[in-house]
Design a protein around this motif. Structure first.
Motif, mmCIF file in Angstrom:
data_model
loop_
_atom_site.group_PDB
_atom_site.id
_atom_site.type_symbol
_atom_site.label_atom_id
_atom_site.label_comp_id
_atom_site.label_asym_id
_atom_site.label_seq_id
_atom_site.Cartn_x
_atom_site.Cartn_y
_atom_site.Cartn_z
ATOM 1 N N THR A 17 25.346 -1.937 -6.568
ATOM 2 C CA THR A 17 25.478 -0.709 -5.791
ATOM 3 C C THR A 17 25.735 0.480 -6.701
ATOM 4 O OG1 THR A 17 26.299 -1.962 -3.928
ATOM 5 C CG2 THR A 17 26.736 0.395 -3.929
ATOM 6 N N THR A 18 26.532 0.294 -7.728
ATOM 7 C CA THR A 18 26.802 1.374 -8.671
ATOM 8 C C THR A 18 25.505 1.823 -9.335
ATOM 9 O OG1 THR A 18 28.963 0.380 -9.063
ATOM 10 C CG2 THR A 18 28.239 2.051 -10.625
ATOM 11 N N ARG A 19 24.653 0.863 -9.684
ATOM 12 C CA ARG A 19 23.361 1.215 -10.280
ATOM 13 C C ARG A 19 22.475 1.960 -9.292
ATOM 14 N NH1 ARG A 19 21.238 -4.128 -12.466
ATOM 15 N NH2 ARG A 19 23.210 -4.976 -11.829
ATOM 16 N N ILE A 20 22.520 1.576 -8.032
ATOM 17 C CA ILE A 20 21.726 2.260 -7.008
ATOM 18 C C ILE A 20 22.187 3.705 -6.866
ATOM 19 C CG2 ILE A 20 21.232 2.361 -4.527
ATOM 20 C CD1 ILE A 20 21.265 -0.729 -4.564
ATOM 21 N N ILE A 21 23.505 3.906 -6.775
ATOM 22 C CA ILE A 21 24.043 5.261 -6.645
ATOM 23 C C ILE A 21 23.690 6.090 -7.870
ATOM 24 C CG2 ILE A 21 26.184 6.622 -6.502
ATOM 25 C CD1 ILE A 21 27.279 4.371 -4.681
ATOM 26 N N SER A 22 23.792 5.505 -9.064
ATOM 27 C CA SER A 22 23.424 6.219 -10.294
ATOM 28 C C SER A 22 21.936 6.574 -10.287
ATOM 29 C CB SER A 22 23.735 5.367 -11.521
ATOM 30 O OG SER A 22 25.103 5.141 -11.631
ATOM 31 N N SER A 23 21.106 5.646 -9.836
ATOM 32 C CA SER A 23 19.663 5.912 -9.777
ATOM 33 C C SER A 23 19.339 7.029 -8.799
ATOM 34 C CB SER A 23 18.908 4.650 -9.366
ATOM 35 O OG SER A 23 19.095 3.637 -10.316
ATOM 36 N N LEU A 24 20.009 7.037 -7.655
ATOM 37 C CA LEU A 24 19.773 8.100 -6.676
ATOM 38 C C LEU A 24 20.220 9.454 -7.218
ATOM 39 C CD1 LEU A 24 20.787 6.285 -3.383
ATOM 40 C CD2 LEU A 24 18.492 6.949 -4.112
ATOM 41 N N LEU A 66 21.381 11.922 -1.057
ATOM 42 C CA LEU A 66 21.026 10.581 -1.515
ATOM 43 C C LEU A 66 22.268 9.700 -1.628
ATOM 44 C CD1 LEU A 66 18.402 11.672 -4.169
ATOM 45 C CD2 LEU A 66 18.019 11.004 -1.793
ATOM 46 N N VAL A 67 23.377 10.284 -2.055
ATOM 47 C CA VAL A 67 24.621 9.522 -2.186
ATOM 48 C C VAL A 67 25.125 9.073 -0.815
ATOM 49 C CG1 VAL A 67 27.057 9.673 -2.861
ATOM 50 C CG2 VAL A 67 25.283 10.525 -4.397
ATOM 51 N N VAL A 68 25.060 9.939 0.187
ATOM 52 C CA VAL A 68 25.522 9.529 1.515
ATOM 53 C C VAL A 68 24.624 8.416 2.066
ATOM 54 C CG1 VAL A 68 24.311 11.197 3.017
ATOM 55 C CG2 VAL A 68 26.584 10.386 3.647
ATOM 56 N N SER A 69 23.347 8.434 1.739
ATOM 57 C CA SER A 69 22.446 7.342 2.145
ATOM 58 C C SER A 69 22.875 6.029 1.502
ATOM 59 C CB SER A 69 21.007 7.658 1.729
ATOM 60 O OG SER A 69 20.556 8.833 2.342
ATOM 61 N N ALA A 70 23.140 6.070 0.205
ATOM 62 C CA ALA A 70 23.588 4.869 -0.512
ATOM 63 C C ALA A 70 24.942 4.397 0.011
ATOM 64 C CB ALA A 70 23.662 5.143 -2.007
ATOM 65 N N PHE A 118 27.502 -1.914 4.586
ATOM 66 C CA PHE A 118 27.048 -3.208 5.087
ATOM 67 C C PHE A 118 26.829 -4.230 3.971
ATOM 68 C CE2 PHE A 118 25.680 -0.090 8.227
ATOM 69 C CZ PHE A 118 26.199 -0.652 9.378
ATOM 70 N N SER A 119 26.978 -3.808 2.734
ATOM 71 C CA SER A 119 26.556 -4.650 1.627
ATOM 72 C C SER A 119 27.652 -5.234 0.769
ATOM 73 C CB SER A 119 25.623 -3.857 0.704
ATOM 74 O OG SER A 119 24.497 -3.451 1.406
ATOM 75 N N ALA A 121 18.554 3.835 5.783
ATOM 76 C CA ALA A 121 17.139 4.073 5.480
ATOM 77 C C ALA A 121 16.632 5.317 6.198
ATOM 78 C CB ALA A 121 16.306 2.856 5.869
ATOM 79 N N GLY A 122 17.078 5.528 7.425
ATOM 80 C CA GLY A 122 16.690 6.734 8.161
ATOM 81 C C GLY A 122 17.223 7.995 7.503
ATOM 82 N N VAL A 123 18.484 7.954 7.079
ATOM 83 C CA VAL A 123 19.079 9.117 6.403
ATOM 84 C C VAL A 123 18.373 9.362 5.074
ATOM 85 C CG1 VAL A 123 21.182 10.009 5.313
ATOM 86 C CG2 VAL A 123 21.321 8.884 7.543
ATOM 87 N N ALA A 124 18.110 8.302 4.323
ATOM 88 C CA ALA A 124 17.413 8.448 3.039
ATOM 89 C C ALA A 124 16.013 9.017 3.234
ATOM 90 C CB ALA A 124 17.342 7.112 2.323
ATOM 91 N N SER A 125 15.294 8.544 4.243
ATOM 92 C CA SER A 125 13.943 9.044 4.508
ATOM 93 C C SER A 125 13.959 10.526 4.887
ATOM 94 C CB SER A 125 13.287 8.241 5.633
ATOM 95 O OG SER A 125 13.153 6.907 5.263
#
Length: 190
Positions: free
Chosen positions: A3-10, A102-106, A112-113, A177-181
């Motif tokens: 998750t940290t990598r996902i947030i960093s990527s976003l 993007l951060v709020v989406s992640a 849930f993860s 996914a909706g927020v990210a889109s």
């Protein structure tokens, strides 16, 4: 760790999006009415406030803590506006606003993860990024700033509460996914 990598990527992705994301230019920042409508017509604010309201509902179980998170977001926004009024423009504020979407989406996905610790850090980061939304308004504010700020806080409160209630109806990781889109669509056309 994933998750940290996902947030960093976003966050990195937000840096390569169009530099012209000027989410706040062209808006009136001088009256009660403009403060009332801006969180609804400023798409970046609409997305962030609804999503953070949902995040507050999903991240913690206790209603009083959820409401405290919503209050913290409002305080951060108003404090950011005051800071922007006093300190003026700083480099990167619009990038931080783009990153916030993007951060709020992640963060919504993270609920849930996995780890509660990572979720808490993501929620805290979202509150800090809401400060940036307020800061941008402080930079551009003119005229009756106090009336604009009061009205913006009223409208933002309503959107936070709406997001909170919507999450009660649609408690799903696909909300992320909706927020990210919606965020990416907005950022790509802004």
């Amino acid at each position: 760790m994933k998750t940290t990598r996902i947030i960093s990527s976003l966050a990195t992705l937000s840096l390569i999006l169009p530099a012209s994301v000027q989410a706040h230019s062209g808006h009136d920042h001088s009256s009660f009415f403009s403060g009332l409508v801006h969180p609804v017509t400023g798409i970046d604010h609409l997305i962030m406030l609804l999503a953070f309201g949902a995040l507050a509902f999903l991240a913690v179980k206790k209603t009083s803590t959820q409401l405290s998170l919503l209050a913290a977001a409002l305080v951060a926004m108003v404090a950011g506006m005051a800071a922007g009024l006093n300190w003026g423009a700083i480099t990167g504020i619009e990038g931080a606003i783009a990153a916030s979407l993007l951060v709020v989406s992640a963060a919504l996905w993270q609920v849930f993860s996995g780890s509660q610790m990572v979720t808490r850090m993501a929620v805290a980061l979202c509150v800090a990024l809401i400060f940036c939304h307020g800061y941008a308004h402080g930079i551009e504010a003119s005229g009756n700033v106090s009336m604009f700020a009061v009205a913006m806080a009223i409208s933002a409160s309503a959107l936070l509460l709406l997001g909170h209630r919507l999450a009660a109806l649609t408690s799903s990781r696909w909300l992320s996914a909706g927020v990210a889109s919606a965020s990416l669509a907005y950022l790509l056309v802004a």
